[in-house]
Design an enzyme around this catalytic site. Structure first.
Site, PDB file in Angstrom:
ATOM      1  CB  SER A 161     -33.682  16.510 -28.172  1.00  0.00           C
ATOM      2  OG  SER A 161     -32.996  15.295 -28.259  1.00  0.00           O
ATOM      3  CG  ASP A 258     -37.500  10.687 -24.589  1.00  0.00           C
ATOM      4  OD1 ASP A 258     -36.282  10.414 -24.594  1.00  0.00           O
ATOM      5  OD2 ASP A 258     -37.959  11.697 -25.144  1.00  0.00           O
ATOM      6  CG  HIS A 288     -36.472  11.543 -28.301  1.00  0.00           C
ATOM      7  ND1 HIS A 288     -36.220  12.294 -27.181  1.00  0.00           N
ATOM      8  CD2 HIS A 288     -35.749  12.116 -29.299  1.00  0.00           C
ATOM      9  CE1 HIS A 288     -35.381  13.268 -27.475  1.00  0.00           C
ATOM     10  NE2 HIS A 288     -35.081  13.186 -28.757  1.00  0.00           N
TER      11      HIS A 288
END
Length: 328
Positions: A161, A258, A288
């Protein structure tokens, strides 16, 4: 009423119960950080068997010290590879402790040293503070290779991330400063582009866990100004880098639902067109942070695929030649 829940892989639906999607503000940060820290403290009961974890403090050119956690498997052979890891959290949250078990597992399963960077967080410390912390840790690892017992030609940067975005930015800095030759960058659904927001994102992506609104909040905190404006450099937002040539071999994995799917696909395409060996995995029906659905077959498959790629990337046969260096 959701618009993309029907697209979620049924095996991953239980994970959505663990990570509710919540829009938050900077005013909410202290309370959220404290809850996350308490959750992390509850989860860190003892170290993984076969791996020892120590703490160190890396001097920085700016005068402060960058805290790192060093995860070392027992009986690690001399001249082992090393991963310099940056944690996720949208630039606003997280810590080296939050990835402690995951990093210990990586160290054990890949048989490498993992150095996890506890970089300073925005908005208290905006760009370039976080990436400079990551680079300081990387340079410290490289310069102290003999005492750490690692091979300076087998250094990778990695992260998930926001940490994946910082790893990519660190790789750009390493290329352009020409002090360290990286072997590999390992990017797990990396946060790469400050221009991804409510008006630009795929409407069927980013509905769960990390939303376009939270994304703009995180980027604005990092940049110290509204995200998506003019003049943002690639060391802050790697998708803005004009030249991706000369970067190390790259692994990128992301779910199709995502928020970062489009920017990850575009970054991979640009890497390939720049002559960078690139491995890309896109998982349909995955949101995600889908690895929280630990028992799902797709989660297990993605995990094993990522570990196998990291082993290949750190293998001696894949040392970079670094014949060409790009410029920002």
């Amino acid at each position: 009423m959701t618009i993309s829940r029907h697209l979620v892989d049924p095996e991953l639906l239980p994970g959505l119960e663990l990570i509710p999607s919540v829009e938050f503000t900077l005013e909410d940060l202290p309370a959220i950080r404290e809850r996350m820290a308490e959750f992390t403290r509850m989860g860190v009961t003892e170290d993984l068997a076969g791996v020892s974890t120590t703490e160190d403090f890396v001097p920085s050119p700016q005068g402060h010290k960058v805290r790192v956690l060093i995860h070392r498997p027992d009986n690690l052979p001399p001249a082992a590879p090393v991963v310099v890891y940056s944690h996720g959290g949208g630039f606003l949250l997280g810590s080296a402790e939050s990835m402690r078990l995951s990093n210990q597992l990586m160290a054990r399963d890949v048989q490498c040293l993992v150095v996890s960077v506890d970089y300073r967080l925005p908005p208290e410390v905006p760009h370039p503070g976080p990436v400079e912390d990551c680079y300081a840790a990387l340079k410290w690892v490289h310069d102290n290779a003999p005492s750490l017992g690692i091979d300076p030609t087998r250094i990778a940067v990695a992260g998930e991330s926001a940490g994946g975005g910082l790893a990519a930015a660190t790789a750009l800095l390493a290329r352009d400063r020409d002090e360290i030759s990286l072997a590999y960058q390992h990017l797990i659904y990396p946060m790469l582009d400050d221009r991804t927001g409510p008006d630009t994102a795929n409407p069927y992506a980013g509905e769960f866990v990390w939303t376009a609104g939270n994304n703009q909040l995180g980027w604005s905190a990092l940049l110290g100004e509204p995200a998506g404006g003019e003049g943002v450099c690639g060391y802050a937002s790697p998708s803005r880098a004009q030249d991706l040539s000369g970067l190390p071999r790259t692994f990128i994995t992301v779910g199709a639902l995502d928020l970062f799917a489009d920017e990850n696909l575009e970054f991979a395409r640009r890497l390939m067109r720049a002559g960078v060996s690139t491995e890309l995995h896109l998982y349909p029906g995955a949101y995600h942070g889908f690895e929280l659905a630990k028992d799902a077959p797709v989660t297990k498959s993605a995990h094993e695929t990522a570990l196998a790629a990291l082993r290949r990337g750190l293998a001696p046969a894949f040392n970079p030649t670094s014949e060409s260096k790009g410029s920002e």
